[in-house]
Enzyme design. Structure first.
Site, PDB file in Angstrom:
ATOM      1  N   LYS A 224       0.848  -1.182   0.000  1.00  9.89           N
ATOM      2  CA  LYS A 224       0.000   0.000   0.000  1.00  9.89           C
ATOM      3  C   LYS A 224       0.887   1.238   0.000  1.00  9.89           C
ATOM      4  O   LYS A 224       1.728   1.403   0.895  1.00  9.89           O
ATOM      5  CB  LYS A 224      -0.919  -0.011   1.233  1.00  9.89           C
TER       6      LYS A 224
ATOM      7  N   LYS B  49     -12.686  -7.127  -8.473  1.00  8.60           N
ATOM      8  CA  LYS B  49     -13.346  -7.294  -7.171  1.00  8.60           C
ATOM      9  C   LYS B  49     -14.829  -7.581  -7.414  1.00  8.60           C
ATOM     10  O   LYS B  49     -15.513  -6.809  -8.091  1.00  8.60           O
ATOM     11  CB  LYS B  49     -13.175  -6.033  -6.331  1.00  8.60           C
TER      12      LYS B  49
HETATM   13 MG    MG Z   1      -5.845  -2.236  -5.517  1.00  7.10          MG
END
Ligand code: MG
Length: 353
Positions: A155, A252
């Site tokens: 991240k 997703k």
């Molecule tokens: Mg991502």
């Protein structure tokens, strides 16, 4: 419709823009068919500031949708939902998944059979490493490597120079079979994304994920780097996928409306030569099972990695199944999603129709 809280297993899950997650409300639906077959599905937005989705929104949308589902056919349930409510694919995702589960159970076959058959009997899992000091991120990577993980998503999105150092330090630990994904979650301004890309240029085994918030910005960054790029947040439908023409897509389930639409995007992307990360925004055992079936039915060379989010979270409603093994996942083999929800763990329904 039921609710439960999913706590992150490693303290704080930190993304760009100061977005920090410790626990999230997940929403579970149970559908019952006229022949008594039951199916389960789950949706869990990654907080209210990740996508245009939040837990309260999912629950409100499901209250709108539920009465329309009475008497609907599980095989055409998306038509019914789309007639009843525009958008809100993240809410519809739970129903869509529950209907795949019910259909598989009714036919006594796993969802993987219905999605085209298993092509990857097992597949690599990744773990996301929260944004933090470089030393902490390297330590988390070492810990996960010791458990067999070979795919790491870092991240990023704080400062492009510091971010490049985070990636370099992690890449220095890697061997040839391992992959690092540098994921800014749309957190860089255009200039910073270009600076980060330039600093990482030439590093092997690094994918660049969703550097900027919009598709247009990401396309501009892509024109300036040779790093293979994955798009995530902006790939919401077929049109976005076709416009993007990237090397990879992070698919997703709830972002695109469930397994039905995710399968369409997956099949299209496979034909276009893309590579996929298959997962959901967040979720527990049910989400993990749905992800596992889609991942397992993807050709292995088109599957970069998947996530088993029930390894990232502490709360299990289906006996912590499916279970990862040595950094790899596989689809359950029982009928439907192949996992059994323990209704006692969910308490009373928030709503029923
Ligand atoms: Mg991502």
């Amino acid at each position: 419709m039921f609710g439960y809280d999913l706590r992150y297993a490693h303290g704080a899950y930190v993304m760009s823009g100061g977005r920090t997650i410790t626990s999230l409300p997940s929403t579970v639906v149970r559908v019952e068919a006229s022949n008594g077959v039951v199916g389960w599905g789950e949706t869990c937005p990654l907080g209210p500031a990740y996508l245009e989705a939040h837990a309260g929104g999912a629950r409100a949308a499901l209250r709108e949708l539920a009465p329309e589902l009475i008497g609907a056919d599980v095989t055409t349930v998306n038509d019914v939902m789309d007639r009843a409510l525009r958008g809100h694919g993240y809410a519809k995702s739970a129903i869509d998944i529950a209907c795949w589960d019910a259909l598989g159970r009714a036919l006594d076959v796993p969802v993987s059979t219905l999605l085209g058959g298993v092509r990857a009997p097992d597949f690599p899992l990744y773990v996301a490493i929260p944004l933090g000091p470089v030393g902490d991120m390297v330590l988390r990577v070492r810990e996960e490597r010791a458990h067999g993980i070979t795919r790491f998503q870092l991240k990023l999105g704080a400062d492009p120079h510091a971010d490049a150092e985070r990636v370099r330090e992690v890449v220095a630990e890697m061997n040839e079979s391992e992959v690092v994904v540098a994921d800014a979650n749309g957190g860089w301004r255009l200039a910073d994304a270009v600076i980060a890309a330039r600093a990482l240029e030439g590093l092997d085994r690094v994918y660049f994920e969703q550097p900027c918030p919009t598709l247009e910005e990401c396309l501009a960054v892509r024109a300036r780097t040779t790093l293979p790029m994955i798009l995530d947040e902006v790939i919401t439908d077929v049109r976005a996928l076709l416009r993007a023409s990237m090397e990879g897509v992070n698919l997703k389930l709830s972002r695109v409306g469930g397994l039905t639409r995710a399968r369409l995007l997956r099949d299209l992307g496979v034909e276009l030569g893309l590579r996929f990360t298959i997962e959901d925004s967040w979720g527990g055992d049910l989400t993990t099972a749905a992800v596992a079936h889609l991942a397992a039915t993807t050709p292995p060379d088109a599957l970069l990695m998947a996530s088993f989010m029930n390894d990232w979270t502490l709360d299990h409603i289906a006996a912590y199944q499916p279970r990862s093994r040595d950094g790899r996942g596989a689809a359950p083999t029982g009928p439907g999603l192949g996992v059994d929800v323990d209704p006692d763990l969910l308490g009373s329904p928030l709503f029923s129709a």
